[in-house]
Every structure is written in structure tokens, then in C-alpha cells.
Design a protein around this motif. Structure first.
Motif, short mmCIF file in Angstrom:
data_model
loop_
_atom_site.label_atom_id
_atom_site.label_comp_id
_atom_site.label_asym_id
_atom_site.label_seq_id
_atom_site.Cartn_x
_atom_site.Cartn_y
_atom_site.Cartn_z
N ILE A 17 0.83 -1.21 0.00
CA ILE A 17 0.00 0.00 0.00
C ILE A 17 0.87 1.26 0.00
O ILE A 17 0.61 2.21 -0.75
CB ILE A 17 -0.98 -0.01 1.21
CG1 ILE A 17 -2.06 -1.08 0.98
CG2 ILE A 17 -1.62 1.35 1.40
CD1 ILE A 17 -2.95 -1.34 2.17
N ILE A 18 1.94 1.25 0.79
CA ILE A 18 2.81 2.44 0.85
C ILE A 18 3.54 2.62 -0.48
O ILE A 18 3.61 3.73 -1.01
CB ILE A 18 3.79 2.33 2.04
CG1 ILE A 18 3.00 2.45 3.35
CG2 ILE A 18 4.86 3.40 1.98
CD1 ILE A 18 3.78 2.14 4.59
N PHE A 20 2.58 1.58 -3.44
CA PHE A 20 1.60 2.01 -4.44
C PHE A 20 1.26 3.49 -4.25
O PHE A 20 1.13 4.23 -5.23
CB PHE A 20 0.33 1.15 -4.31
CG PHE A 20 -0.60 1.28 -5.47
CD1 PHE A 20 -0.29 0.71 -6.70
CD2 PHE A 20 -1.80 1.98 -5.35
CE1 PHE A 20 -1.15 0.83 -7.77
CE2 PHE A 20 -2.67 2.11 -6.43
CZ PHE A 20 -2.34 1.53 -7.65
N GLY A 21 1.16 3.91 -3.00
CA GLY A 21 0.91 5.32 -2.71
C GLY A 21 2.02 6.22 -3.25
O GLY A 21 1.76 7.27 -3.84
N LYS A 24 1.78 6.43 -7.04
CA LYS A 24 0.67 7.30 -7.45
C LYS A 24 0.83 8.73 -6.94
O LYS A 24 -0.09 9.53 -7.04
CB LYS A 24 -0.65 6.70 -6.95
CG LYS A 24 -1.03 5.40 -7.63
CD LYS A 24 -1.58 5.66 -9.02
CE LYS A 24 -1.88 4.36 -9.72
NZ LYS A 24 -2.51 4.58 -11.02
N VAL A 26 0.80 9.98 -3.96
CA VAL A 26 -0.10 10.39 -2.89
C VAL A 26 0.76 10.98 -1.77
O VAL A 26 1.88 10.53 -1.55
CB VAL A 26 -0.88 9.16 -2.33
CG1 VAL A 26 -1.68 9.51 -1.09
CG2 VAL A 26 -1.79 8.61 -3.40
N ILE A 28 1.55 10.53 1.24
CA ILE A 28 1.21 9.40 2.10
C ILE A 28 1.16 9.76 3.58
O ILE A 28 0.30 9.29 4.29
CB ILE A 28 2.14 8.18 1.88
CG1 ILE A 28 3.59 8.59 1.90
CG2 ILE A 28 1.79 7.45 0.61
CD1 ILE A 28 4.53 7.41 1.84
N SER A 31 -2.10 11.65 4.27
CA SER A 31 -3.22 10.71 4.18
C SER A 31 -3.30 9.84 5.42
O SER A 31 -4.37 9.63 5.98
CB SER A 31 -3.04 9.77 2.98
OG SER A 31 -3.24 10.48 1.81
N PHE A 32 -2.12 9.34 5.83
CA PHE A 32 -2.09 8.46 7.00
C PHE A 32 -2.67 9.17 8.22
O PHE A 32 -3.52 8.64 8.92
CB PHE A 32 -0.66 8.00 7.29
CG PHE A 32 -0.57 7.08 8.47
CD1 PHE A 32 -0.69 5.72 8.32
CD2 PHE A 32 -0.41 7.59 9.75
CE1 PHE A 32 -0.64 4.87 9.41
CE2 PHE A 32 -0.36 6.75 10.86
CZ PHE A 32 -0.47 5.39 10.68
N LEU A 34 -4.64 11.73 8.38
CA LEU A 34 -6.07 11.98 8.20
C LEU A 34 -6.88 10.73 8.56
O LEU A 34 -7.87 10.79 9.29
CB LEU A 34 -6.34 12.40 6.76
CG LEU A 34 -7.72 12.96 6.45
CD1 LEU A 34 -7.82 14.39 6.92
CD2 LEU A 34 -8.01 12.87 4.96
N GLY A 35 -6.42 9.58 8.04
CA GLY A 35 -7.10 8.31 8.31
C GLY A 35 -7.02 7.96 9.79
O GLY A 35 -8.00 7.51 10.38
N SER B 52 -6.52 2.52 10.14
CA SER B 52 -7.28 3.54 9.40
C SER B 52 -6.35 4.41 8.57
O SER B 52 -6.70 4.82 7.46
CB SER B 52 -8.06 4.44 10.35
OG SER B 52 -8.71 3.71 11.33
N GLY B 53 -5.17 4.70 9.11
CA GLY B 53 -4.20 5.52 8.39
C GLY B 53 -3.73 4.84 7.12
O GLY B 53 -3.74 5.43 6.03
#
Lengths: 174, 190
Positions: A17-18, A20-21, A24, A26, A28, A31-32, A34-35, B52-53
Motif C-alpha cells: 500500500i505504501i 503504491f501510494g 501514485k 499520494v 502518504i 493521508s495516513f 487523516l485516516g 485507518s491511516g
């Protein structure tokens, strides 16, 4: 081998996932964060119901009522070789997410995560959903008066999950 | 329902404690249980945030959309009457993928959207076969990494050892649920 796959899947997923981020482009880290903030809110949201239910379940065990209930059920459960200590979880699982999480916690602290009961409880919890809650919100949002065979099919699936959790644990770990 | 369960647990505990002379033990169990809930949440907090992150990165990068496209043939199999390019089909696959990744916060709104789309096609107070099937899939939800349970298993020799068994049980459950829904639907049609 299975243990190795189980242990490797999480790090591999993080890596994938990292990477791919990155590819792309992102942001990262942002985003992390925020999530993660979202996760923080979810955790705090479940705390009040967790306090209510874990208190009730701890009291239920300490009073001896849990023991009486499971002893009462054990002749029926022995017919399908279902461990009586897991019956409360099997009943609570379709009804309440926080309630079943509290029971899993109770089982893990009483028998230990590497015990037979601890493993079955973990597998049962991980492979099922809060059936009644899910059905209530899904059919609640649309104007449906008759859900036909939905409850029957969903509970049948839950029953399969409860029984196979026990058999799979015996097969994998013993 | 939860009101009766919680009330029942509390009242039965207190009555049993009174009858067996364990009132003191139950009183301290109450304090202990409440405190345990907080330590439990704190021990889960880190893992839930971490998960979640990471999942937010997966969402932003488009990995989730990509997987949703790969899932399309499966929906065609389970929902033969739903046009594959419709909004209903989109919401269904996105909901399934969000569930697989354990993104509960994203999965529920997508699921509700799918339900509303299916209901618009249905135009009846009696649920369509598609609505029943979709609801059953969500109650038997397949999750790739049961992260909350893994977090609760801290202190185990290998907290992750349950992942592969969870997959097997989930798949069997999903087959049982979808199979039952299909069979019940066929019986209704007769």
C-alpha cells in the motif's frame, strides 16, 4: 507454513500500500494522519458502550451466573462438540458488536490468547459481523416492510461460522 | 434488544450474587470491568489508528477502486439482474471492497447507497432478491485482516496466527449465506 503466511500478510500489505501510494504520488504521510484521526474518533465513539457491556459481563461472570448458564447449556452443546465457554459469545455476536468484543476480551483475559477457547473466540469474532445491527440499518434506510428470507439466511451463515470456528481451531492448532 | 440484554445481565448478576453471597465480588467486578473497558480501548486505539491511516493511503492512491474493478465479475454472478455499469453495481462492489479492507467507516455509507439504488429498481415494500442477497453478504462480511481481534490478542505467542483460519471460516460463511439466499429465492419463485 500457515503461521508464516498469517504473520507475513500484514507487513506485506503495508509494504504494498505504501509503495503504491508512492508510485501514485499520494501525500502518504498526510493521508495516513487523516485516516488515523478517523480511527481515533471511532475508538472514542465505542468507549461508552464498551464500559457498559464489559462491566455487565465481568459482573455476570463474577456472580456465578455465567457459570450456571453455560453448565445448563452444556448437554446440548456437547452434542455438536461445541465448547460451553463460547456459547455466550455465539449468542451475543449477531446482536451487539461492543457486547461481543467485551466477551472476547473477557475470554482472552480468563483463558489466555493461546488457549483453545481464546483461539476459537478470536476466529469467531474475526469472521462474523453484527448481523441484526447490519440488517437494521440496511433495511432501515429504505422503505422495506418485508425482508423475506434475509434473517433466516443470515443467521444460518452465522451458525456455520460459529461451528466451523471450533472445527477449524481443532484442525489447525491441535 | 440490547436494552433487554444489558438490563438482564446486570439484574441477573445482582440477583445471583445476592443468592450465592458474592455481592462483594460482584461490586469489585463492576469497578474492574469499567476500568478494563478503558485499558482495552487504549490498547486498541493505536492499532485502529494505524489501520485507518494505512487504509486512507490505499483509498487515496486508487488501490481500492482498482480492486473494485477486479471484483465486478463476482457481482455479475451474484446479482445477474443488476446492470454492470449502473450506480447500484458501483456501490455494491465499492461496499464489498471496503468491507474486505476493514474500512467500516467507508463501507456503511456505500452499503446504504447500494441499498437505496436497489430499492429504486425494486419499487416495492417487499425486498427484492438482490436486496436480500446484498444484506446477507454484509452480515457475513469477509475481512482480510481482522485488525481489532489481532490487537486484542496482544501477549499471544503469535497474535496473527488466526488470520488464515479466519479466511477459511469467512469464506465458508459467505458460501453458506449466499447459497441459502439463492436457494430461498428459488423456492420463492416456485
Amino acid at each position: 507454513m500457515m503461521g508464516y503466511i498469517s504473520a507475513a500478510i500484514v507487513p506485506l500489505m503495508f509494504f504494498g500500500i505504501i509503495l503504491f501510494g508512492f508510485i501514485k504520488r499520494v501525500k502518504i504521510f498526510e493521508s495516513f494522519v487523516l485516516g488515523a484521526k478517523d480511527g481515533l474518533e471511532t475508538s472514542f465513539r465505542i468507549l461508552p458502550s464498551l464500559v457498559a457491556l464489559l462491566t455487565a459481563i465481568t459482573m455476570f461472570r463474577a456472580s456465578g451466573a455465567l457459570g450456571i448458564m453455560t453448565d445448563f447449556l452444556s448437554p446440548v452443546l456437547e452434542l455438536v462438540r461445541f465448547p460451553k465457554e463460547l456459547a455466550p459469545l455465539a449468542f451475543m455476536r449477531p446482536i451487539s458488536g461492543s457486547g461481543s468484543l467485551a466477551i472476547v476480551k473477557d475470554i482472552l483475559s480468563n483463558y489466555g490468547p493461546d488457549s483453545f477457547q481464546g483461539r476459537v473466540a478470536s476466529i469467531m469474532m474475526g469472521s462474523t459481523e453484527t448481523t441484526f445491527y447490519t440488517l437494521a440499518i440496511y433495511f432501515g434506510c429504505v422503505n422495506v416492510k418485508d425482508t423475506r428470507y434475509t434473517v433466516k439466511a443470515a443467521l444460518l451463515a452465522d451458525l456455520v461460522a460459529m461451528l466451523t470456528s471450533v472445527y477449524i481451531t481443532r484442525l489447525f492448532f491441535y | 434488544m440490547i436494552n433487554y440484554i444489558w438490563g438482564g445481565l446486570m439484574l441477573i448478576s445482582l440477583v445471583t450474587a445476592f443468592a450465592t453471597g458474592r455481592l462483594e465480588a460482584v461490586a469489585s467486578a463492576a469497578m474492574d470491568g469499567a476500568a478494563q473497558a478503558v485499558t482495552m480501548m487504549l490498547s486498541l486505539l493505536g492499532v485502529i489508528c494505524l489501520w485507518s491511516g494505512i487504509m486512507e493511503i490505499a483509498r487515496e492512491s486508487g488501490a481500492v477502486d482498482m480492486l473494485a474493478r477486479l471484483m465486478r465479475p463476482v457481482t455479475r454472478l451474484l446479482f445477474p439482474k443488476i446492470p454492470p455499469k449502473s450506480e447500484a453495481a458501483d456501490a455494491i462492489v465499492m461496499n464489498i471492497v471496503a468491507n474486505i479492507f476493514g474500512m467500516a467507516n467507508a463501507a456503511t455509507p456505500l452499503g446504504l447507497k447500494a441499498m437505496k439504488e436497489l430499492s429504486r429498481i425494486n419499487k416495492s415494500p417487499v425486498a427484492s432478491h438482490e436486496m436480500c442477497m446484498f444484506a446477507v453478504i454484509n452480515t457475513a462480511s469477509f475481512q482480510l485482516i481482522p485488525s481489532t481481534v489481532i490487537a486484542l490478542r496482544q501477549g499471544a505467542q503469535n497474535p496473527f496466527e488466526i488470520i488464515v483460519p479466519v479466511w477459511i471460516v469467512s469464506i465458508l460463511t459467505l458460501i453458506a449465506g449466499c447459497g441459502a439466499a439463492k436457494i430461498f429465492a428459488l423456492r420463492d419463485a416456485l
